[in-house]
Design a protein around this motif. Structure first.
Motif, mmCIF file in Angstrom:
data_model
loop_
_atom_site.group_PDB
_atom_site.id
_atom_site.type_symbol
_atom_site.label_atom_id
_atom_site.label_comp_id
_atom_site.label_asym_id
_atom_site.label_seq_id
_atom_site.Cartn_x
_atom_site.Cartn_y
_atom_site.Cartn_z
ATOM 1 N N LYS A 194 0.697 -1.218 0.043
ATOM 2 C CA LYS A 194 -0.006 -0.023 -0.001
ATOM 3 C C LYS A 194 0.836 1.258 0.026
ATOM 4 C CE LYS A 194 -4.407 -1.451 2.034
ATOM 5 N NZ LYS A 194 -4.362 -3.035 1.925
ATOM 6 N N HIS A 195 2.112 1.219 0.583
ATOM 7 C CA HIS A 195 2.862 2.532 0.749
ATOM 8 C C HIS A 195 3.382 2.534 -0.645
ATOM 9 C CE1 HIS A 195 5.623 5.234 2.654
ATOM 10 N NE2 HIS A 195 6.820 4.556 2.090
ATOM 11 N N LYS A 196 3.810 1.681 -1.296
ATOM 12 C CA LYS A 196 4.210 1.907 -2.708
ATOM 13 C C LYS A 196 3.051 2.304 -3.700
ATOM 14 C CE LYS A 196 7.981 1.530 -3.796
ATOM 15 N NZ LYS A 196 8.895 2.746 -3.915
ATOM 16 N N ILE A 197 1.920 1.793 -3.572
ATOM 17 C CA ILE A 197 0.889 2.252 -4.214
ATOM 18 C C ILE A 197 0.508 3.703 -4.158
ATOM 19 C CG2 ILE A 197 -1.613 2.097 -4.448
ATOM 20 C CD1 ILE A 197 -1.424 -1.073 -4.010
ATOM 21 N N ILE A 198 0.532 4.189 -2.848
ATOM 22 C CA ILE A 198 0.213 5.592 -2.493
ATOM 23 C C ILE A 198 1.437 6.628 -3.174
ATOM 24 C CG2 ILE A 198 0.350 7.137 -0.796
ATOM 25 C CD1 ILE A 198 -1.240 5.025 0.914
ATOM 26 N N GLN A 199 2.531 6.199 -3.240
ATOM 27 C CA GLN A 199 3.741 6.927 -3.709
ATOM 28 C C GLN A 199 3.520 7.022 -5.385
ATOM 29 O OE1 GLN A 199 7.371 4.765 -2.683
ATOM 30 N NE2 GLN A 199 7.476 6.136 -0.913
ATOM 31 N N TYR A 221 -0.240 2.043 7.465
ATOM 32 C CA TYR A 221 0.242 2.161 6.147
ATOM 33 C C TYR A 221 0.716 3.426 5.453
ATOM 34 C CZ TYR A 221 -4.240 1.768 3.652
ATOM 35 O OH TYR A 221 -5.505 2.399 3.165
ATOM 36 N N ALA A 222 -0.132 4.654 6.113
ATOM 37 C CA ALA A 222 0.206 5.826 5.322
ATOM 38 C C ALA A 222 -0.377 6.926 6.778
ATOM 39 C CB ALA A 222 -0.723 6.112 4.173
ATOM 40 N N ASN A 223 -0.088 8.221 6.606
ATOM 41 C CA ASN A 223 -0.544 9.078 7.233
ATOM 42 C C ASN A 223 -1.456 9.678 6.581
ATOM 43 O OD1 ASN A 223 1.420 9.164 9.137
ATOM 44 N ND2 ASN A 223 2.843 10.012 8.029
ATOM 45 N N TRP A 224 -2.555 10.349 7.306
ATOM 46 C CA TRP A 224 -3.737 10.828 6.595
ATOM 47 C C TRP A 224 -3.192 12.012 5.679
ATOM 48 C CZ3 TRP A 224 -7.568 8.222 6.227
ATOM 49 C CH2 TRP A 224 -8.145 7.530 7.195
ATOM 50 N N HIS A 225 -2.236 12.575 5.913
ATOM 51 C CA HIS A 225 -1.818 13.712 4.903
ATOM 52 C C HIS A 225 -1.446 13.024 3.459
ATOM 53 C CE1 HIS A 225 -1.879 16.965 7.983
ATOM 54 N NE2 HIS A 225 -0.753 16.118 8.574
ATOM 55 N N ASP A 226 -1.143 11.881 3.462
ATOM 56 C CA ASP A 226 -0.742 11.151 2.223
ATOM 57 C C ASP A 226 -2.021 10.705 1.349
ATOM 58 O OD1 ASP A 226 1.674 11.525 2.895
ATOM 59 O OD2 ASP A 226 1.765 9.129 4.043
ATOM 60 N N ILE A 227 -3.266 10.914 2.096
ATOM 61 C CA ILE A 227 -4.514 10.155 1.492
ATOM 62 C C ILE A 227 -5.155 11.580 1.078
ATOM 63 C CG2 ILE A 227 -6.653 8.969 1.954
ATOM 64 C CD1 ILE A 227 -4.150 7.413 1.928
ATOM 65 N N ASP A 228 -5.709 11.561 -0.095
ATOM 66 C CA ASP A 228 -6.446 12.513 -0.695
ATOM 67 C C ASP A 228 -7.814 12.805 -0.121
ATOM 68 O OD1 ASP A 228 -4.307 13.967 -2.565
ATOM 69 O OD2 ASP A 228 -4.393 11.762 -3.057
ATOM 70 N N TYR A 229 -8.487 11.567 -0.318
ATOM 71 C CA TYR A 229 -9.865 11.574 0.296
ATOM 72 C C TYR A 229 -10.140 10.330 1.244
ATOM 73 C CZ TYR A 229 -10.637 14.603 -3.737
ATOM 74 O OH TYR A 229 -10.728 15.641 -4.463
ATOM 75 N N LEU A 230 -10.884 10.666 2.357
ATOM 76 C CA LEU A 230 -11.553 9.348 3.130
ATOM 77 C C LEU A 230 -12.925 9.457 2.556
ATOM 78 C CD1 LEU A 230 -11.897 7.386 5.063
ATOM 79 C CD2 LEU A 230 -11.601 9.166 6.707
ATOM 80 N N ILE A 231 -13.633 8.467 2.377
ATOM 81 C CA ILE A 231 -14.958 8.377 1.937
ATOM 82 C C ILE A 231 -15.544 7.497 2.792
ATOM 83 C CG2 ILE A 231 -16.810 8.159 0.320
ATOM 84 C CD1 ILE A 231 -15.026 8.661 -2.015
ATOM 85 N N THR A 232 -16.494 7.892 3.649
ATOM 86 C CA THR A 232 -17.114 7.169 4.748
ATOM 87 C C THR A 232 -18.512 7.489 4.956
ATOM 88 O OG1 THR A 232 -16.932 6.461 7.128
ATOM 89 C CG2 THR A 232 -16.401 8.757 6.623
ATOM 90 N N ASP A 233 -19.281 6.868 5.951
ATOM 91 C CA ASP A 233 -20.767 7.118 6.090
ATOM 92 C C ASP A 233 -20.926 8.254 7.010
ATOM 93 O OD1 ASP A 233 -21.326 5.559 8.490
ATOM 94 O OD2 ASP A 233 -20.264 4.232 7.428
ATOM 95 N N ASN A 234 -22.117 8.882 7.314
ATOM 96 C CA ASN A 234 -22.566 9.639 8.171
ATOM 97 C C ASN A 234 -22.429 9.416 9.559
ATOM 98 O OD1 ASN A 234 -25.070 8.900 8.114
ATOM 99 N ND2 ASN A 234 -25.680 10.237 6.566
#
Length: 253
Positions: A194-199, A221-234
């Motif tokens: 996952k780390h390599k995929i994110i890179q 496997y990543a910091n939240w700063h490395d993730i562009d979007y978290l999609i979740t429910d309300n």
């Protein structure tokens, strides 16, 4: 709270953790009005008996470490996962190169992508391959050793392939993110992949229903700063959403 015997306190500990999810030792000591050393002794006994799982200054329900098969997980929070994946699909532009992770939410996303055409889809998930093999997309299955629990390929062959490619977007799952500053996985091999995929991906999405906010696993496997979007429910708790919004874009459905 009145002082309890060790037996009664431990029974209440198991009930509390089963309902609340992951809790810190300091929180439990305050709740039961005892010292942290007393709670640690209780938790050690409960961990030894298999009733709970100790984890770096915290404790979580043992079921968070026992991962059911993908087919069984597909039924859990199905409506939320479907809504999350429909939202994720709205971010996919024409003729994109997409990585899809293993896991039940990723498989739900793949079922929606099956109705599209013209994309290049890369995955290390055998169930995702099976779902998309008849679609009108160009499907690339990443080789490697197959994990018998997740039916995902792992190891040096998988990592070597991913190191060589570039993707427009990656859609990743998580085993939870309590007690971490980012999404986590139960497998160290999976963390490395996952780390390599994110890179190597231009945009990175984590698709996770709100129950993942109260569960955790082996390694981030990543910091939240490395993730562009978290999609979740309300149903994501407002306090957690506020904390995450400071680090990534949180989209709720």
């Amino acid at each position: 709270m009145a002082k309890l015997s060790a037996i009664d306190r431990q029974k209440q500990l198991v009930d509390l953790i089963s309902h609340q999810g992951t809790m810190k030792i300091t929180e439990l000591a305050t709740y039961f009005n005892v010292s942290r050393e007393t709670i640690r002794r209780d938790l050690q006994e409960l961990d030894d008996s298999g009733a709970v799982k100790k984890w770096y200054g915290a404790v979580m329900p043992v079921q968070d470490f026992n991962i059911p098969p993908v087919e069984q997980r597909m039924a859990s929070f199905h409506e939320q996962k479907l809504a999350i994946c429909k939202k994720a699909l709205s971010y996919v532009s024409q003729r994109s190169t997409i990585f899809i992770d293993a896991g039940s939410t990723a498989l739900t996303f793949a079922s929606l992508l099956k109705e599209t055409a013209g994309h290049t889809i890369i995955t290390n998930s055998m169930p995702v391959v099976n779902e998309l093999v008849t679609s009108q997309n160009h499907l690339i299955s990443v080789g490697g050793s197959v994990d018998p629990l997740t039916f995902a390929t792992m190891g040096t062959q998988t990592l070597s392939f991913i190191e060589k490619i570039r993707m427009d977007m990656a859609f990743l799952g998580t085993s939870g993110f309590a007690e971490h500053n980012g999404p986590s996985s139960n497998s160290l091999d999976d963390v490395e992949i996952k780390h390599k995929i994110i890179q190597n991906s231009r945009l990175n999405f984590v698709l996770a229903d709100s129950s993942k906010a109260s569960s955790s696993s082996l390694s981030q496997y990543a910091n939240w700063h490395d993730i562009d979007y978290l999609i979740t429910d309300n149903s994501l708790p407002a306090k957690i959403k506020d904390q995450l919004t400071a680090q990534t874009e949180v989209v709720t459905v």
